[in-house]
Scaffold this motif. Structure first.
Motif, PDB file in Angstrom:
ATOM      1  N   VAL A 196     -62.828   8.620-110.734  1.00 31.12           N
ATOM      2  CA  VAL A 196     -62.567   9.636-109.715  1.00 31.12           C
ATOM      3  C   VAL A 196     -62.731  11.007-110.366  1.00 31.12           C
ATOM      4  CG1 VAL A 196     -60.935  10.475-107.991  1.00 31.12           C
ATOM      5  CG2 VAL A 196     -60.926   8.054-108.635  1.00 31.12           C
ATOM      6  N   SER A 197     -63.694  11.782-109.852  1.00 28.41           N
ATOM      7  CA  SER A 197     -64.053  13.055-110.471  1.00 28.41           C
ATOM      8  C   SER A 197     -63.831  14.205-109.497  1.00 28.41           C
ATOM      9  CB  SER A 197     -65.534  13.022-110.906  1.00 28.41           C
ATOM     10  OG  SER A 197     -65.951  14.263-111.419  1.00 28.41           O
ATOM     11  N   GLY A 198     -63.464  15.368-110.033  1.00 34.20           N
ATOM     12  CA  GLY A 198     -63.270  16.546-109.185  1.00 34.20           C
ATOM     13  C   GLY A 198     -62.448  17.598-109.903  1.00 34.20           C
ATOM     14  N   LYS A 199     -62.488  18.810-109.385  1.00 30.87           N
ATOM     15  CA  LYS A 199     -61.722  19.909-109.977  1.00 30.87           C
ATOM     16  C   LYS A 199     -60.224  19.623-109.927  1.00 30.87           C
ATOM     17  CE  LYS A 199     -62.341  24.166-109.371  1.00 30.87           C
ATOM     18  NZ  LYS A 199     -62.340  25.455-108.665  1.00 30.87           N
ATOM     19  N   SER A 200     -59.494  20.294-110.789  1.00 31.78           N
ATOM     20  CA  SER A 200     -58.042  20.166-110.799  1.00 31.78           C
ATOM     21  C   SER A 200     -57.469  20.622-109.464  1.00 31.78           C
ATOM     22  CB  SER A 200     -57.470  21.023-111.938  1.00 31.78           C
ATOM     23  OG  SER A 200     -56.071  20.938-111.974  1.00 31.78           O
ATOM     24  N   GLY A 201     -56.554  19.815-108.902  1.00 34.09           N
ATOM     25  CA  GLY A 201     -55.866  20.198-107.677  1.00 34.09           C
ATOM     26  C   GLY A 201     -56.535  19.781-106.386  1.00 34.09           C
ATOM     27  N   VAL A 202     -57.679  19.077-106.449  1.00 36.16           N
ATOM     28  CA  VAL A 202     -58.356  18.702-105.199  1.00 36.16           C
ATOM     29  C   VAL A 202     -57.720  17.479-104.531  1.00 36.16           C
ATOM     30  CG1 VAL A 202     -60.567  19.693-105.860  1.00 36.16           C
ATOM     31  CG2 VAL A 202     -60.092  17.291-106.394  1.00 36.16           C
TER      32      VAL A 202
ATOM     33  N   GLU B 162     -46.634   6.244-102.888  1.00 40.09           N
ATOM     34  CA  GLU B 162     -46.203   7.548-102.397  1.00 40.09           C
ATOM     35  C   GLU B 162     -47.153   8.637-102.904  1.00 40.09           C
ATOM     36  OE1 GLU B 162     -43.943   8.408-100.331  1.00 40.09           O
ATOM     37  OE2 GLU B 162     -42.568   6.709-100.168  1.00 40.09           O
ATOM     38  N   VAL B 163     -47.553   9.527-102.002  1.00 39.89           N
ATOM     39  CA  VAL B 163     -48.373  10.665-102.391  1.00 39.89           C
ATOM     40  C   VAL B 163     -47.456  11.723-102.997  1.00 39.89           C
ATOM     41  CG1 VAL B 163     -49.847  12.535-101.546  1.00 39.89           C
ATOM     42  CG2 VAL B 163     -50.102  10.221-100.619  1.00 39.89           C
ATOM     43  N   PRO B 164     -47.756  12.220-104.197  1.00 41.24           N
ATOM     44  CA  PRO B 164     -46.896  13.236-104.816  1.00 41.24           C
ATOM     45  C   PRO B 164     -46.748  14.462-103.914  1.00 41.24           C
ATOM     46  CG  PRO B 164     -48.530  12.411-106.387  1.00 41.24           C
ATOM     47  CD  PRO B 164     -48.904  11.852-105.055  1.00 41.24           C
ATOM     48  N   VAL B 165     -45.511  14.904-103.732  1.00 40.48           N
ATOM     49  CA  VAL B 165     -45.248  16.075-102.885  1.00 40.48           C
ATOM     50  C   VAL B 165     -45.535  17.363-103.649  1.00 40.48           C
ATOM     51  CG1 VAL B 165     -43.489  17.307-101.571  1.00 40.48           C
ATOM     52  CG2 VAL B 165     -43.518  14.801-101.563  1.00 40.48           C
ATOM     53  N   VAL B 166     -45.187  17.371-104.925  1.00 48.15           N
ATOM     54  CA  VAL B 166     -45.412  18.538-105.775  1.00 48.15           C
ATOM     55  C   VAL B 166     -46.569  18.236-106.710  1.00 48.15           C
ATOM     56  CG1 VAL B 166     -44.399  20.098-107.486  1.00 48.15           C
ATOM     57  CG2 VAL B 166     -42.968  19.148-105.655  1.00 48.15           C
ATOM     58  N   TYR B 167     -47.494  19.175-106.833  1.00 47.58           N
ATOM     59  CA  TYR B 167     -48.668  18.959-107.675  1.00 47.58           C
ATOM     60  C   TYR B 167     -48.330  19.039-109.161  1.00 47.58           C
ATOM     61  CZ  TYR B 167     -52.927  19.956-110.248  1.00 47.58           C
ATOM     62  OH  TYR B 167     -53.932  19.918-111.177  1.00 47.58           O
ATOM     63  N   HIS B 168     -48.733  17.995-109.889  1.00 45.40           N
ATOM     64  CA  HIS B 168     -48.677  17.995-111.345  1.00 45.40           C
ATOM     65  C   HIS B 168     -50.005  17.422-111.835  1.00 45.40           C
ATOM     66  CE1 HIS B 168     -44.408  18.981-111.611  1.00 45.40           C
ATOM     67  NE2 HIS B 168     -44.153  18.045-110.701  1.00 45.40           N
ATOM     68  N   GLU B 169     -50.664  18.130-112.724  1.00 50.84           N
ATOM     69  CA  GLU B 169     -51.952  17.628-113.223  1.00 50.84           C
ATOM     70  C   GLU B 169     -51.738  16.365-114.052  1.00 50.84           C
ATOM     71  OE1 GLU B 169     -55.971  19.036-115.630  1.00 50.84           O
ATOM     72  OE2 GLU B 169     -54.393  20.476-115.171  1.00 50.84           O
TER      73      GLU B 169
ATOM     74  N   ASP C 247     -58.486   7.830-113.229  1.00 50.42           N
ATOM     75  CA  ASP C 247     -58.225   9.221-112.874  1.00 50.42           C
ATOM     76  C   ASP C 247     -57.763   9.943-114.129  1.00 50.42           C
ATOM     77  OD1 ASP C 247     -57.358  11.628-111.753  1.00 50.42           O
ATOM     78  OD2 ASP C 247     -55.485  10.770-111.017  1.00 50.42           O
ATOM     79  N   CYS C 248     -58.365  11.090-114.406  1.00 46.73           N
ATOM     80  CA  CYS C 248     -57.989  11.843-115.602  1.00 46.73           C
ATOM     81  C   CYS C 248     -57.922  13.323-115.270  1.00 46.73           C
ATOM     82  CB  CYS C 248     -59.016  11.611-116.719  1.00 46.73           C
ATOM     83  SG  CYS C 248     -58.564  12.349-118.306  1.00 46.73           S
ATOM     84  N   GLY C 249     -56.893  13.999-115.753  1.00 47.27           N
ATOM     85  CA  GLY C 249     -56.732  15.426-115.496  1.00 47.27           C
ATOM     86  C   GLY C 249     -57.838  16.251-116.126  1.00 47.27           C
ATOM     87  N   GLU C 250     -58.199  17.344-115.466  1.00 46.73           N
ATOM     88  CA  GLU C 250     -59.302  18.192-115.940  1.00 46.73           C
ATOM     89  C   GLU C 250     -58.996  18.792-117.307  1.00 46.73           C
ATOM     90  OE1 GLU C 250     -62.272  21.485-113.914  1.00 46.73           O
ATOM     91  OE2 GLU C 250     -60.150  21.571-113.428  1.00 46.73           O
ATOM     92  N   SER C 251     -57.752  19.207-117.539  1.00 46.25           N
ATOM     93  CA  SER C 251     -57.386  19.792-118.837  1.00 46.25           C
ATOM     94  C   SER C 251     -57.515  18.765-119.960  1.00 46.25           C
ATOM     95  CB  SER C 251     -55.959  20.333-118.792  1.00 46.25           C
ATOM     96  OG  SER C 251     -55.852  21.383-117.861  1.00 46.25           O
ATOM     97  N   ALA C 252     -57.090  17.530-119.676  1.00 49.05           N
ATOM     98  CA  ALA C 252     -57.183  16.476-120.690  1.00 49.05           C
ATOM     99  C   ALA C 252     -58.642  16.174-121.022  1.00 49.05           C
ATOM    100  CB  ALA C 252     -56.480  15.219-120.192  1.00 49.05           C
ATOM    101  N   LEU C 253     -59.506  16.183-119.995  1.00 45.96           N
ATOM    102  CA  LEU C 253     -60.929  15.927-120.240  1.00 45.96           C
ATOM    103  C   LEU C 253     -61.532  16.990-121.156  1.00 45.96           C
ATOM    104  CD1 LEU C 253     -62.230  14.845-116.713  1.00 45.96           C
ATOM    105  CD2 LEU C 253     -62.026  13.410-118.733  1.00 45.96           C
TER     106      LEU C 253
END
Length: 258
Positions: A60-66, A79-86, A116-122
């Protein structure tokens, strides 16, 4: 790259809503709740319903926060996370989905392993992107309807993957479609994108799913209905790709830019 199959030409659409389909869906539900499967687990079907499993790895690829993590959560019935955490590292999630093939009426259990991998980690760790891309069968490219930049970033992502992993299944998903009234991506731009890239483009909502009577537990069947178009789309593209690779289907002409 060859054009993807016409939607509904490989997998029977809405079969999951039939009486037969609901029999198979019962193995991924427990009292109307979605079952969660680990990497080494699989659904158990009664002997009369025993079927083959087709396994695929999906990055799964895409900018952070999409909404990459939120999408995978919805596909898995979590459950879909309510608060965003990368996402701080690589997160893998297994989703099972039964589908009926148009060609022979056979039912296949699809096993999707989402990475799924966070953009900062990549960006920080050089080994993460190769690990995510290794032996990947499909790429899901996400953009957000509320983030114009994430949509404009798609061509660059697609071009990179075309060079590094040619022939791999590619699908595009627009997240946060429930906020379409505030969209930064108008319909004319989506039409132009489809014409230019000839790729499946699906839309998903990001709001939490419906609940059971207790008001707390996610309704598993309702959640499956919300994401069935994505799971069927993946099953269709990947099965078609496998059939092409095995020489069981005639190779269509390659699409060429005008």
């Amino acid at each position: 790259m060859a054009r993807p199959p016409v939607p509904g030409s490989v997998v029977v659409p809405n079969w999951h809503e039939s009486a037969e389909g609901k029999e198979y869906l019962a193995c991924i539900l427990r009292k109307n709740r979605r079952r969660v499967f680990g990497l080494l687990e699989r659904p158990v079907l009664p002997p009369p319903l025993s079927i083959d499993t087709a396994s695929y790895k999906i990055f799964v690829s895409g900018k952070s926060g999409v909404g990459k993590t939120a999408l995978v959560a919805k596909l898995a019935g979590l459950e879909v996370p309510v608060v965003y955490h990368e996402t701080t590292g690589i997160q893998t999630t297994v989703v099972f989905w039964p589908a009926k093939l148009q060609a022979n009426g056979r039912v296949v259990m699809f096993r999707f392993e989402f990475w799924d991998c966070g953009e900062s980690a990549l960006k920080k760790f050089d080994h993460m992107l190769p690990a995510c891309m290794e032996n990947t069968d499909a790429f899901l490219f996400l953009f957000s309807f509320t983030d114009r930049a994430s949509f404009e970033d798609l061509p660059g992502q697609l071009a990179r993957i075309a060079g590094e992993a040619p022939g791999v299944v590619r699908m595009v998903i627009g997240s946060k479609f429930d906020q379409y009234m505030h969209t930064d991506v108008p319909e004319r731009d989506l039409t132009a994108f489809r014409q230019a890239w000839e790729l499946p483009l699906l839309r998903v909502k990001s709001v939490p799913g419906r609940r059971l009577a207790d008001g707390r537990t996610l309704d598993g069947r309702a959640g499956l209905a919300d994401v069935a178009h994505v799971l069927n789309g993946l099953a269709e593209q990947l099965w078609h790709q496998d059939q092409m690779a095995a020489g069981l289907l005639p190779s269509p002409p390659e699409s060429t830019p005008e």
